[in-house]
Enzyme design. Structure first.
Site, PDB file in Angstrom:
ATOM      1  N   ASP A  35      -3.470   5.815   6.353  1.00 13.04           N
ATOM      2  CA  ASP A  35      -3.934   7.059   6.976  1.00 13.04           C
ATOM      3  C   ASP A  35      -4.946   6.687   8.062  1.00 13.04           C
ATOM      4  OD1 ASP A  35      -4.205   9.949   7.078  1.00 13.04           O
ATOM      5  OD2 ASP A  35      -6.017   9.772   5.887  1.00 13.04           O
ATOM      6  N   ASP A  88      -1.585  10.936  -5.053  1.00 14.07           N
ATOM      7  CA  ASP A  88      -2.174  12.007  -5.852  1.00 14.07           C
ATOM      8  C   ASP A  88      -2.984  12.991  -5.039  1.00 14.07           C
ATOM      9  OD1 ASP A  88      -4.268   9.970  -5.343  1.00 14.07           O
ATOM     10  OD2 ASP A  88      -5.507  11.327  -6.554  1.00 14.07           O
ATOM     11  N   GLU A 102       0.850  -1.193   0.000  1.00 11.22           N
ATOM     12  CA  GLU A 102       0.000   0.000   0.000  1.00 11.22           C
ATOM     13  C   GLU A 102       0.888   1.246   0.000  1.00 11.22           C
ATOM     14  OE1 GLU A 102      -2.377   1.581  -0.753  1.00 11.22           O
ATOM     15  OE2 GLU A 102      -4.004   1.577   0.687  1.00 11.22           O
ATOM     16  N   ASP A 103       0.378   2.332  -0.564  1.00 11.76           N
ATOM     17  CA  ASP A 103       1.169   3.563  -0.609  1.00 11.76           C
ATOM     18  C   ASP A 103       1.190   4.252   0.747  1.00 11.76           C
ATOM     19  OD1 ASP A 103      -1.525   4.237  -0.711  1.00 11.76           O
ATOM     20  OD2 ASP A 103      -1.338   5.642  -2.371  1.00 11.76           O
TER      21      ASP A 103
HETATM   22  P1  IMP Z   1      -7.156   5.396   4.595  1.00 12.39           P
HETATM   23  O1  IMP Z   1      -8.235   4.452   4.183  1.00 12.39           O
HETATM   24  O2  IMP Z   1      -7.665   6.611   5.295  1.00 12.39           O
HETATM   25  O3  IMP Z   1      -6.003   4.739   5.338  1.00 12.39           O
HETATM   26  O4  IMP Z   1      -6.553   6.011   3.300  1.00 12.39           O
HETATM   27  C1  IMP Z   1      -5.881   5.248   2.456  1.00 12.39           C
HETATM   28  C2  IMP Z   1      -5.896   5.801   1.051  1.00 12.39           C
HETATM   29  O5  IMP Z   1      -6.182   7.213   0.980  1.00 12.39           O
HETATM   30  C3  IMP Z   1      -4.512   5.625   0.538  1.00 12.39           C
HETATM   31  O6  IMP Z   1      -4.386   4.399  -0.111  1.00 12.39           O
HETATM   32  C4  IMP Z   1      -4.341   6.810  -0.381  1.00 12.39           C
HETATM   33  O7  IMP Z   1      -4.764   6.454  -1.673  1.00 12.39           O
HETATM   34  C5  IMP Z   1      -5.235   7.877   0.182  1.00 12.39           C
HETATM   35  N1  IMP Z   1      -4.459   8.837   1.035  1.00 12.39           N
HETATM   36  C6  IMP Z   1      -4.368   8.875   2.380  1.00 12.39           C
HETATM   37  N2  IMP Z   1      -3.551   9.856   2.791  1.00 12.39           N
HETATM   38  C7  IMP Z   1      -3.096  10.446   1.672  1.00 12.39           C
HETATM   39  C8  IMP Z   1      -2.173  11.530   1.432  1.00 12.39           C
HETATM   40  O8  IMP Z   1      -1.578  12.157   2.325  1.00 12.39           O
HETATM   41  N3  IMP Z   1      -1.964  11.833   0.117  1.00 12.39           N
HETATM   42  C9  IMP Z   1      -2.557  11.184  -0.909  1.00 12.39           C
HETATM   43  N4  IMP Z   1      -3.402  10.166  -0.739  1.00 12.39           N
HETATM   44  C10 IMP Z   1      -3.675   9.800   0.538  1.00 12.39           C
HETATM   45 MG    MG Z   2      -3.925   3.997  -2.016  1.00 11.99          MG
END
Ligand code: IMP
Ligand code: MG
Length: 179
Positions: A106, A162, A102-103
């Protein structure tokens, strides 16, 4: 400090490409050692993890297969909380050791969905390898097994990440500039 402009926002250099390349190849070598003699299925979360996955796998030495999934939870610079599946899992994961690439982790909502999906499909072991981790933002039950860089809560772009579809192609990572 190098600054880039994407749509209505300015971003400043945060992690340089050489720093990223070094850490990512280190992760690839560590994964090789841990999974020596075993078969690993790498599941890449599109689109963001594409750059990371390609680079980490270049330094992986071992028996591996590759599969891709796609989910969406972000609109602009904020997580919407709801995660929708856009491309589902094609590989047979039953009884297999899986490492999710995963990138960024968050809120952890996206990765939670991917982990659940893999466990429900019968994976024997599911590990999470994320390039970036925002520990202060994690609201999920998942703690990543492999982390490239821990960062604070700022919004970042580049190296696959992005802002509304823009900025993925930069080899370095940039953070939102405070104005
Ligand atoms: P989560 O589900 O909140 O953990 O978010 C995960 C997804 O949101 C990641 O796979 C990213 O694609 C996107 N994301 C979360 N934080 C960032 C950020 O700082 N920059 C860009 N994309 C983000
Ligand atoms: Mg992602």
């Amino acid at each position: 400090m190098e600054v880039i402009q994407l749509i209505d926002k300015a971003f400043e250099k945060y992690l340089d490409k050489s720093q990223i390349q070094y850490r990512v190849s280190e992760l690839g070598m560590q994964l090789s050692r841990v999974f020596e003699g075993e078969q690993v299925l790498f599941v890449v979360v599109l689109n963001g993890a594409a750059f990371f996955a390609v680079d980490v796998l270049k330094s992986f030495r071992g028996d591996s297969e590759l599969s891709f999934v796609k989910f969406a939870s972000y609109a602009g610079t904020r997580s919407t909380g709801a995660v929708s599946e856009l491309i589902g899992l094609e590989a047979d994961v039953k009884g297999r050791k899986v490492v999710i690439l995963e990138d960024i982790l968050d809120t952890g909502r996206t990765i939670e969905v991917v982990v659940d999906l893999l466990k429900n499909e019968g994976a024997e072991q599911v590990q999470v390898c994320t390039l970036l981790y925002k520990p202060s933002q994690n609201e999920s039950s998942i703690t990543p097994d492999w982390v490239g860089f821990e960062i604070s809560k700022e919004f970042v772009v580049g190296y696959g990440l992005d802002y509304n579809g823009k900025g993925r192609h930069y080899p370095s990572i940039y953070k939102l500039k405070e104005t």
